[in-house]
Scaffold this active site. Structure first.
Site, PDB file in Angstrom:
ATOM      1  CG  HIS A   1      -5.633   2.056   5.339  1.00 45.28           C
ATOM      2  ND1 HIS A   1      -5.178   2.992   6.252  1.00 45.28           N
ATOM      3  CD2 HIS A   1      -4.629   1.175   5.167  1.00 45.28           C
ATOM      4  CE1 HIS A   1      -3.943   2.671   6.594  1.00 45.28           C
ATOM      5  NE2 HIS A   1      -3.585   1.573   5.950  1.00 45.28           N
TER       6      HIS A   1
ATOM      7  CD  GLU B   1      -3.263  -2.314   7.380  1.00 47.12           C
ATOM      8  OE1 GLU B   1      -2.225  -2.625   6.800  1.00 47.12           O
ATOM      9  OE2 GLU B   1      -3.829  -1.221   7.226  1.00 47.12           O
TER      10      GLU B   1
ATOM     11  CD  GLU C   1      -2.727   5.608   6.778  1.00 46.46           C
ATOM     12  OE1 GLU C   1      -2.718   5.610   5.536  1.00 46.46           O
ATOM     13  OE2 GLU C   1      -1.810   5.075   7.456  1.00 46.46           O
TER      14      GLU C   1
ATOM     15  CG  ASN D   1      -1.697   1.256   1.401  1.00 49.04           C
ATOM     16  OD1 ASN D   1      -1.732   2.086   0.480  1.00 49.04           O
ATOM     17  ND2 ASN D   1      -2.355   1.424   2.544  1.00 49.04           N
TER      18      ASN D   1
ATOM     19  N   GLY E   1       2.869   2.475  10.791  1.00 47.55           N
ATOM     20  CA  GLY E   1       3.819   3.571  10.623  1.00 47.55           C
ATOM     21  C   GLY E   1       4.545   3.951  11.903  1.00 47.55           C
TER      22      GLY E   1
ATOM     23  CE  LYS F   1      -0.077   3.231   4.753  1.00 50.91           C
ATOM     24  NZ  LYS F   1       0.040   3.329   6.209  1.00 50.91           N
TER      25      LYS F   1
ATOM     26  CB  SER G   1       5.595  -1.670  11.954  1.00 49.10           C
ATOM     27  OG  SER G   1       5.226  -0.319  12.186  1.00 49.10           O
TER      28      SER G   1
HETATM   29  P1  13P Z   1       3.280   0.495   7.692  1.00 53.76           P
HETATM   30  O1  13P Z   1       3.771  -0.797   7.092  1.00 53.76           O
HETATM   31  O2  13P Z   1       4.002   1.704   7.173  1.00 53.76           O
HETATM   32  O3  13P Z   1       3.200   0.438   9.181  1.00 53.76           O
HETATM   33  O4  13P Z   1       1.771   0.678   7.167  1.00 53.76           O
HETATM   34  C1  13P Z   1       0.883  -0.380   7.268  1.00 53.76           C
HETATM   35  C2  13P Z   1      -0.341  -0.046   6.508  1.00 53.76           C
HETATM   36  O5  13P Z   1      -1.072   0.864   6.865  1.00 53.76           O
HETATM   37  C3  13P Z   1      -0.621  -0.803   5.288  1.00 53.76           C
HETATM   38  O6  13P Z   1      -1.908  -0.546   4.812  1.00 53.76           O
END
Ligand code: 13P
Length: 249
Positions: free
Chosen positions: A95, A167, A97, A9, A173, A11, A212
């Protein structure tokens, strides 16, 4: 046996040049993977370039969201038919976010999921609790509610055409990965919840872990019985890290 799936992903990162460079490196280094499917979800505007580059490869293309409508006056939205036209096979929905920064409710996520299913785009349904919810012992209540929103509107059989990604918000992150035991506990709970409705769907559904995941922790996570791969953020922007994760699955 379930196949593994590793999806990047990206982003809101990159540029047209970086998309070409990153995909070039991934395609060059991937090789033949026996029991693993690999996908990437670039930003919408980079999907046409990515689609062209991935032609003829086994790497799946995905979007980071999908509209809950087919067409019309929905400014800023991109529909499932539009994504299919670009060669997308996958679409992330829900997601954290989107849920937390942009206020998407579980009902809206369920409607987006339903549109993906209706058009044959495989939704990657993201669910997960915040740190505060985990610390107040509400993890299963929260992810149960997020799952129920989809199960109540699209039904358990829809999961045969979907993927789930657990997640934990506190691991995204932050560099703080869930331990293999913490992740496995939740994945097993999700599978058991689905099994109460349909054991065969539960056995087949791919449940990815996200938060992560890096080259050095992926193998341990993927070795757990109910973890069928990963949804990778930061580490998917670096070809070597992403390839290491893919080869760990
Ligand atoms: P990270 O791997 O940067 O922690 O992000 C995970 C994520 O949100 C994947 O959709």
């Amino acid at each position: 046996m379930r196949r593994s799936l590793v999806v990047g992903n990206w982003k809101m990162n990159g540029s047209r040049d970086k998309t070409r460079a990153l995909l070039g490196e991934i395609l060059a280094g991937l090789g033949q993977l026996a029991n693993v499917d690999v996908g990437v979800c670039p930003p919408y505007v980079h999907l046409p370039d990515a689609s062209e580059l991935l032609k003829g490869s086994s790497v799946l293309l995905g979007s980071q969201n999908v509209a809950d409508q087919d067409e019309g006056a929905f400014t800023g939205e991109i529909s499932a038919p539009m994504l299919l036209e670009l060669g997308c096979a996958l679409a992330i929905v829900g997601h954290s976010e989107r849920r937390m920064v942009y206020g998407e409710s579980s009902a809206l996520v369920a409607a987006r999921y339903a549109k993906a299913i209706q058009h044959g785009l495989v939704p990657i349904l993201c669910i997960g609790e915040t740190l505060e919810e985990r610390e107040s012992d509400r993890t299963f209540e929260v992810i149960g509610e997020q799952l129920d929103a989809v199960l109540n509107s699209s039904g358990v059989a829809s999961l045969t055409k979907a993927v789930i990604a657990y997640e934990p918000v506190w691991a995204i992150g932050t560099g703080k990965t869930a331990s293999t035991e913490q992740a496995q506990e939740v994945h097993a709970w999700i599978r058991a919840k689905i099994a109460k409705l349909d054991a065969s769907v539960a056995e087949k559904i791919q449940i990815l872990y996200g938060g992560s995941v890096k080259g050095d922790n992926a193998a341990a996570l993927f070795s757990m019985p109910d973890i069928d791969g990963g949804l990778i953020g930061g580490a998917s922007l670096d070809a070597n890290s992403f390839l290491k994760i893919c080869h760990s699955a």
